[in-house]
Design a protein around this motif. Structure first.
Motif, PDB file in Angstrom:
ATOM      1  N   THR A   1     -21.740   7.156  13.896  1.00 47.35           N
ATOM      2  CA  THR A   1     -21.267   6.492  15.100  1.00 47.35           C
ATOM      3  C   THR A   1     -19.812   6.070  14.961  1.00 47.35           C
ATOM      4  O   THR A   1     -19.092   6.015  15.928  1.00 47.35           O
ATOM      5  N   GLU A   2     -19.385   5.727  13.743  1.00 46.32           N
ATOM      6  CA  GLU A   2     -18.016   5.295  13.523  1.00 46.32           C
ATOM      7  C   GLU A   2     -17.191   6.385  12.837  1.00 46.32           C
ATOM      8  O   GLU A   2     -16.103   6.708  13.257  1.00 46.32           O
ATOM      9  N   ALA A   3     -17.724   6.927  11.726  1.00 41.83           N
ATOM     10  CA  ALA A   3     -16.999   7.950  10.999  1.00 41.83           C
ATOM     11  C   ALA A   3     -17.110   9.282  11.734  1.00 41.83           C
ATOM     12  O   ALA A   3     -18.169   9.649  12.208  1.00 41.83           O
ATOM     13  N   THR A   4     -16.000   9.996  11.851  1.00 40.23           N
ATOM     14  CA  THR A   4     -15.991  11.277  12.537  1.00 40.23           C
ATOM     15  C   THR A   4     -15.608  12.369  11.552  1.00 40.23           C
ATOM     16  O   THR A   4     -14.627  12.252  10.829  1.00 40.23           O
ATOM     17  N   PRO A   5     -16.365  13.479  11.501  1.00 35.78           N
ATOM     18  CA  PRO A   5     -16.061  14.557  10.559  1.00 35.78           C
ATOM     19  C   PRO A   5     -14.671  15.135  10.748  1.00 35.78           C
ATOM     20  O   PRO A   5     -14.076  15.627   9.797  1.00 35.78           O
ATOM     21  N   VAL A   6     -14.136  15.099  11.968  1.00 37.01           N
ATOM     22  CA  VAL A   6     -12.820  15.692  12.214  1.00 37.01           C
ATOM     23  C   VAL A   6     -11.766  15.054  11.329  1.00 37.01           C
ATOM     24  O   VAL A   6     -10.915  15.737  10.746  1.00 37.01           O
ATOM     25  N   GLN A   7     -11.785  13.750  11.201  1.00 39.65           N
ATOM     26  CA  GLN A   7     -10.788  13.058  10.400  1.00 39.65           C
ATOM     27  C   GLN A   7     -11.218  12.905   8.942  1.00 39.65           C
ATOM     28  O   GLN A   7     -10.381  12.897   8.045  1.00 39.65           O
ATOM     29  N   VAL A   8     -12.523  12.787   8.706  1.00 40.67           N
ATOM     30  CA  VAL A   8     -13.007  12.590   7.342  1.00 40.67           C
ATOM     31  C   VAL A   8     -12.883  13.875   6.534  1.00 40.67           C
ATOM     32  O   VAL A   8     -12.560  13.842   5.343  1.00 40.67           O
ATOM     33  N   ALA A   9     -13.122  15.028   7.160  1.00 40.91           N
ATOM     34  CA  ALA A   9     -13.164  16.298   6.428  1.00 40.91           C
ATOM     35  C   ALA A   9     -11.919  16.550   5.586  1.00 40.91           C
ATOM     36  O   ALA A   9     -12.026  16.804   4.379  1.00 40.91           O
ATOM     37  N   PRO A  10     -10.702  16.499   6.150  1.00 42.90           N
ATOM     38  CA  PRO A  10      -9.540  16.771   5.301  1.00 42.90           C
ATOM     39  C   PRO A  10      -9.284  15.704   4.251  1.00 42.90           C
ATOM     40  O   PRO A  10      -8.651  15.982   3.236  1.00 42.90           O
ATOM     41  N   LEU A  11      -9.761  14.480   4.465  1.00 40.84           N
ATOM     42  CA  LEU A  11      -9.591  13.437   3.465  1.00 40.84           C
ATOM     43  C   LEU A  11     -10.464  13.688   2.242  1.00 40.84           C
ATOM     44  O   LEU A  11     -10.064  13.422   1.108  1.00 40.84           O
ATOM     45  N   VAL A  12     -11.672  14.206   2.460  1.00 44.70           N
ATOM     46  CA  VAL A  12     -12.679  14.280   1.398  1.00 44.70           C
ATOM     47  C   VAL A  12     -12.805  15.677   0.789  1.00 44.70           C
ATOM     48  O   VAL A  12     -13.090  15.813  -0.406  1.00 44.70           O
ATOM     49  N   GLN A  13     -12.584  16.706   1.573  1.00 38.30           N
ATOM     50  CA  GLN A  13     -12.875  18.062   1.102  1.00 38.30           C
ATOM     51  C   GLN A  13     -12.222  18.424  -0.231  1.00 38.30           C
ATOM     52  O   GLN A  13     -12.855  19.089  -1.060  1.00 38.30           O
ATOM     53  N   PRO A  14     -10.982  18.017  -0.510  1.00 36.64           N
ATOM     54  CA  PRO A  14     -10.398  18.387  -1.805  1.00 36.64           C
ATOM     55  C   PRO A  14     -11.154  17.833  -3.004  1.00 36.64           C
ATOM     56  O   PRO A  14     -10.942  18.294  -4.128  1.00 36.64           O
ATOM     57  N   SER A  15     -12.033  16.853  -2.791  1.00 36.68           N
ATOM     58  CA  SER A  15     -12.761  16.237  -3.907  1.00 36.68           C
ATOM     59  C   SER A  15     -14.172  16.775  -4.061  1.00 36.68           C
ATOM     60  O   SER A  15     -14.850  16.433  -5.043  1.00 36.68           O
ATOM     61  N   VAL A  16     -14.648  17.579  -3.137  1.00 33.63           N
ATOM     62  CA  VAL A  16     -16.031  18.060  -3.158  1.00 33.63           C
ATOM     63  C   VAL A  16     -16.100  19.386  -3.912  1.00 33.63           C
ATOM     64  O   VAL A  16     -15.273  20.275  -3.698  1.00 33.63           O
ATOM     65  N   VAL A  17     -17.094  19.517  -4.789  1.00 34.43           N
ATOM     66  CA  VAL A  17     -17.233  20.719  -5.608  1.00 34.43           C
ATOM     67  C   VAL A  17     -18.608  21.345  -5.392  1.00 34.43           C
ATOM     68  O   VAL A  17     -19.578  20.673  -5.064  1.00 34.43           O
ATOM     69  N   TYR A  18     -18.630  22.643  -5.580  1.00 34.60           N
ATOM     70  CA  TYR A  18     -19.866  23.432  -5.506  1.00 34.60           C
ATOM     71  C   TYR A  18     -20.456  23.510  -6.910  1.00 34.60           C
ATOM     72  O   TYR A  18     -19.758  23.832  -7.866  1.00 34.60           O
ATOM     73  N   GLU A  19     -21.716  23.204  -7.005  1.00 39.05           N
ATOM     74  CA  GLU A  19     -22.333  23.048  -8.323  1.00 39.05           C
ATOM     75  C   GLU A  19     -23.537  23.968  -8.472  1.00 39.05           C
ATOM     76  O   GLU A  19     -24.381  24.040  -7.577  1.00 39.05           O
ATOM     77  N   THR A  20     -23.588  24.684  -9.581  1.00 36.16           N
ATOM     78  CA  THR A  20     -24.759  25.503  -9.902  1.00 36.16           C
ATOM     79  C   THR A  20     -25.350  25.030 -11.217  1.00 36.16           C
ATOM     80  O   THR A  20     -24.623  24.710 -12.172  1.00 36.16           O
ATOM     81  N   VAL A  21     -26.680  24.980 -11.260  1.00 38.09           N
ATOM     82  CA  VAL A  21     -27.395  24.571 -12.466  1.00 38.09           C
ATOM     83  C   VAL A  21     -28.405  25.665 -12.784  1.00 38.09           C
ATOM     84  O   VAL A  21     -29.321  25.927 -11.992  1.00 38.09           O
TER      85      VAL A  21
END
Length: 508
Positions: free
Chosen positions: A47-67
């Motif tokens: 309701t408050e956080a919007t993916p449009v603005q959050v995505a570029p802030l967070v995406q550089p820190s998210v990693v794809y993980e395989t186990v």
């Protein structure tokens, strides 16, 4: 099924079947221990956080993980291993960088060996029902699952019972590492918590200068607080080309619950979670991590994230701080400036980031967008206009003052009396009054006086251009002669003199 019946369904080993099923790889949801849950990570609906603005802030820190899990499966009922090669299962999860020096957080159940052994037993059972037992269709996975034990070979080829091999890989792309190709690094598991102990894990990769993300203080998280859950859903990879762009699902915290008899808090999210997003961050509107995507109840709309404090506990145990590099701070300041419409700051910050990380894809993309923003007005335009206005007002006031002074001077000059023959009207019966001590001798009444040579302010003179008053009916007028003056030099002339005593000019 009794032992006699089970003996009838022993495997019939075919060498071809063993070779064909030597290894199985699954890219599915992460599993968590617990009788009623299957952990996986997925987002909410914010309701408050919007993916449009959050995505570029967070995406550089998210990693794809395989186990990847591997182990030999021993059938204790029949007293033999199912095949002469280990079974292999690969799971997909999500993680996020919490320190620039290669520290990555994820969900504990993603790297828990108990979950890996359970996954291998199930894969082995599915294989065995087709290739191992001699009565297809008579048994189910649940019938044989309890008979299986997972073993591995240790150093010197000694058999280690009830153990499983684990390999963890972390992948990221240009948005994280500054390289244009997908980059994968092996990761070590420093510590993890089982699902009912916190469900957090800390990994380490040999990398530096990564874009870390800040962990939030979750004490202020309330019901209906906005949230965005981030991760890599495994189901999407089945239908789209593989890439390293995560999914951002907006939602809110619909409830705050506890597990482990009230010892641990969990955030209930408002959206359905999906496999593969386990371990991804749940963030607030500022892009700070409030939780780790954890689990959902199968068949029920209940999805949970564990608070970020679980990761802080693991960092503290490892003696590692949750820090963000200056380059990452500059990048996020530039992104925020872009969404605020601040072209100057956005261009300056993102340009600096690209100098430090030349192949940072997101920085390059948003730098181009920032340059398309309207150019700002000069910073001192308001002051300059005010100064010009003040100068103009001063000039106008000066001109106005000068004109006013000029007008007053002209009026004063016009008010000075000019020489003329004055007439004084007296009532008819009265005699004309005598002059009041004139400073000059009177001329005979019958002599002509040139106009314009009477001294200013002479008694009886009228202002220049003023006509004599009309003679009232029944009133007599008397003319008072004024002294004569030289037409050449203006010197007073003696009565009856024909020449000026001063300049010698003839009297007119």
């Amino acid at each position: 099924m009794n032992r006699t019946t089970r003996s009838l369904v022993r495997r019939t080993v075919a060498s071809g079947a063993v070779l064909a099923a030597a290894s199985l790889t699954l890219a599915g949801p992460a599993f968590a221990d617990g009788p009623a849950t299957t952990p996986s990570s997925s987002p909410g609906t914010a309701t408050e956080a919007t993916p449009v603005q959050v995505a570029p802030l967070v995406q550089p820190s998210v990693v794809y993980e395989t186990v990847s899990w591997s182990g030999y499966v021993y059938d204790r009922f029949n007293g033999q291993y199912l095949q002469n090669k280990p079974f292999r299962v690969t799971m997909q999860c999500t993680g996020f960088v919490v320190n620039p020096d290669g520290y990555v957080a994820t969900a504990g159940h993603c790297v828990d060996p108990e979950g890996g052994k359970d996954a291998i037993r199930r894969v082995a059972a599915q294989w065995a029902l087709q290739h191992y037992y001699n009565t297809p269709g008579a048994l189910t996975v649940d019938d044989v699952l309890g008979d299986y034990r997972v073993d591995i070979l240790g150093d010197g080829n000694q058999v280690l019972h009830n153990r499983v091999d684990r390999e963890v890989g972390v992948s990221w792309g240009a948005s994280v590492s500054g390289v244009k190709v997908q980059k994968q690094k092996p990761a070590r598991v420093l510590a993890f918590q089982q699902y009912d102990e916190g469900d957090g894990a800390l990994l380490k990769v040999d990398e530096t200068d990564l874009n870390a993300i800040e962990l939030a203080d979750t004490s202020g998280v309330e019901i209906n607080s906005g949230a965005v859950a981030i991760g890599y859903p495994a189901i999407i990879d089945s239908f789209t080309d593989p890439d390293l762009t995560p999914t951002f699902d907006a939602g809110n915290v619909s409830s705050i619950k506890t597990v482990a008899h009230g010892l641990l808090s969990v955030f209930q999210l408002s959206a359905q979670l999906s496999g593969g997003m386990s371990g991804g961050p749940t963030v607030d509107a500022e892009g700070h991590v409030i939780g780790v995507n954890s689990s959902h109840f199968v068949g029920e709309p209940f999805n949970y994230a564990v608070p970020a404090e679980r990761i802080k506990e693991l960092l503290d145990s490892a003696g590692v701080d949750n820090t963000v590099s200056q380059t990452t701070e500059t990048y996020r300041d530039g992104i925020r400036a872009y969404f605020e419409g601040d072209r100057t700051t956005a261009v300056a910050d993102l340009s600096k980031v690209l100098r430090d990380q030349p192949a940072n894809g997101l920085a390059e993309t948003y730098l181009g967008k920032a340059r398309d923003l309207p150019a700002p007005e000069p910073a001192d335009s308001g002051t300059a206009w005010g100064l010009w206005a003040a100068v103009a007002a001063g000039v106008v006031a000066a001109i106005g003052g000068g004109l006013t002074a000029l007008v007053l001077l002209v009026r004063r000059l016009r008010r000075r009396p000019s020489p003329s023959i004055a007439t004084v009207t007296q009532p008819a019966p009265a005699a004309p009054p005598a002059p009041a001590a004139p400073a000059w001798a009177p001329e005979p009444a019958d002599r002509t006086v040139p106009t314009g040579f009477s001294p200013a302010g002479a008694p009886g003179s009228a202002p220049l251009g003023q006509a004599p008053r009309a003679q009232a009916a029944g009133v007599a007028t008397a003319t008072v002669a004024t002294p004569a003056y030289c037409p050449s030099c203006g010197h007073s002339l003696e009565a009856g003199a024909r020449f000026c005593g001063s300049c010698g000019a003839a009297r007119a």
